[in-house]
Design an enzyme around this catalytic site. Sequence first.
Site, PDB file in Angstrom:
ATOM      1  N   ASP A  20       0.332  -1.482   0.009  1.00  0.00           N
ATOM      2  CA  ASP A  20       0.350   0.105  -0.176  1.00  0.00           C
ATOM      3  C   ASP A  20       0.943   1.140   0.257  1.00  0.00           C
ATOM      4  OD1 ASP A  20      -2.447   1.427  -0.009  1.00  0.00           O
ATOM      5  OD2 ASP A  20      -3.376  -0.128   1.777  1.00  0.00           O
ATOM      6  N   ASP A  45      -9.499   3.697  -3.337  1.00  0.00           N
ATOM      7  CA  ASP A  45     -10.958   2.602  -3.079  1.00  0.00           C
ATOM      8  C   ASP A  45     -12.214   2.290  -3.065  1.00  0.00           C
ATOM      9  OD1 ASP A  45      -8.172   2.123  -1.697  1.00  0.00           O
ATOM     10  OD2 ASP A  45      -9.636   2.232   0.821  1.00  0.00           O
TER      11      ASP A  45
HETATM   12  C1  GLA Z   1      -6.386   1.402   1.535  1.00  0.00           C
HETATM   13  C2  GLA Z   1      -5.976   0.565   0.563  1.00  0.00           C
HETATM   14  C3  GLA Z   1      -7.290  -0.789   0.864  1.00  0.00           C
HETATM   15  C4  GLA Z   1      -6.556  -1.405   1.885  1.00  0.00           C
HETATM   16  C5  GLA Z   1      -6.928  -0.454   2.922  1.00  0.00           C
HETATM   17  C6  GLA Z   1      -6.582  -0.938   4.606  1.00  0.00           C
HETATM   18  O1  GLA Z   1      -7.097   2.056   1.395  1.00  0.00           O
HETATM   19  O2  GLA Z   1      -6.255   0.969  -1.275  1.00  0.00           O
HETATM   20  O3  GLA Z   1      -7.625  -1.368  -0.010  1.00  0.00           O
HETATM   21  O4  GLA Z   1      -5.827  -1.633   1.774  1.00  0.00           O
HETATM   22  O5  GLA Z   1      -5.813   0.698   2.100  1.00  0.00           O
HETATM   23  O6  GLA Z   1      -5.830  -0.130   5.689  1.00  0.00           O
END
Ligand code: GLA
Length: 401
Positions: A147, A202
């Site tokens: 990430d 997301d």
């Molecule tokens: C980010 C990523 C998500 C998930 C969260 C976890 O937002 O894009 O897919 O992994 O972190 O905290």
Amino acid sequence: MKKIILLIALLLATGLYSQKFDGLALTPPMGWNSWNKFGCDVNEQLIRETADAMVSSGMKAAGYQYIVIDDCWHGERDKLGFIQPHPERFPSGMKALADYIHSKGLKFGIYSDAGWKTCGGKPGSRGHEYQDAMKYAEWGVDYLKYDWCHTEGLNAEGAYLTMRDALFAAGRPIVFSLCEWGNNKPWEWGKKIGHLWRTTGDITACFDCVVDHGTWKSLGVTYILDLQKGLRVHAGPDHWNDPDMMEVGNGMAVNEDRAHFSMWCMLAAPLMAGNDLSNMTKETIEILTNQEAIAINQDSLGVQGFIYSAKDSLEIWFKPLSKGEWAVCFLNRSPEMKEIIFEWNKHPINDEFSKCAINFEKTSCKIRDVWMKKEIGSTKKASRFQVGSHDVKMLRLKPGK
Ligand code: GLA
């Protein structure tokens, strides 16, 4: 002069010893990830039960492989700086969990972050990349999602390269999933580093909306879809655009789940389920395990589909497949049902990127409906059908009588 030759030799040698593991994702990876449904609420029992359910639901047989624990599995680093799993949530340790997953014929994935902390505030890998990669290899990890939170001042390509090299040095082949949200155009530099890269922020379990979280927004299916524009030329076997994990089974209507899944198949997107595999409706299982849709996603040509036309909220997508076959998907984004009459002869298809083309005046095809799972005639005649609101008509065309 000698020094220069030595330096070049050294550079070449390091080049040989640091690369990505080739060939681990010749078709888009398929699996499950904990985040969309469970967020930070992860523990070893959930992961074991999910592995069991992946087998008993038929998902494994349909091609799903990876069980990925997303954020918040972490405990503290030990005195030497090695990361440990959370002692109460994962009391048996990661090696035992990996062994269990492997015993089911599945593969094990984990999550970390290029910055100092993960998005959930757990220890990130910054400054510990080689230690973390060593641990993952020791535990039997097969897939790493990496990430991009808490990375202020870091260069994205450099940060992902460092982890790529660390994984390679650790010696265990690991699929490397770059989760950088598309901020620094990972499609332009990700191919040599990872096997897939996120193209957007997301996803959220909504077909056509954006959810505002204050400092960031999560995106519904159609918003994510629109952000894929122009990216297909960067994807192919072993290096995929990732429009995020799926929300099938997480609360959208069945038709919306079907449309979402179909579009991820058309995009040659990684198919990472994000729902509760132990509690699935019949409809959710049917969508996630539709072999004909999955075959379109997993086609060996590895070409991402493209939008052929878009008018009045009706999009027509084409995806070239191996052996001269094609997938076609009519996506109805409007709130009303649509009557379609599609005259194949009037629509020669020519994909400059893949060099695949078909002219239905010269080559007629048999048409198979992927969701009805039956033949519905040929392209010699115009096709007539209805597409419900937020739904698709997904077809597979096969040249021949
Ligand atoms: C980010 C990523 C998500 C998930 C969260 C976890 O937002 O894009 O897919 O992994 O972190 O905290």
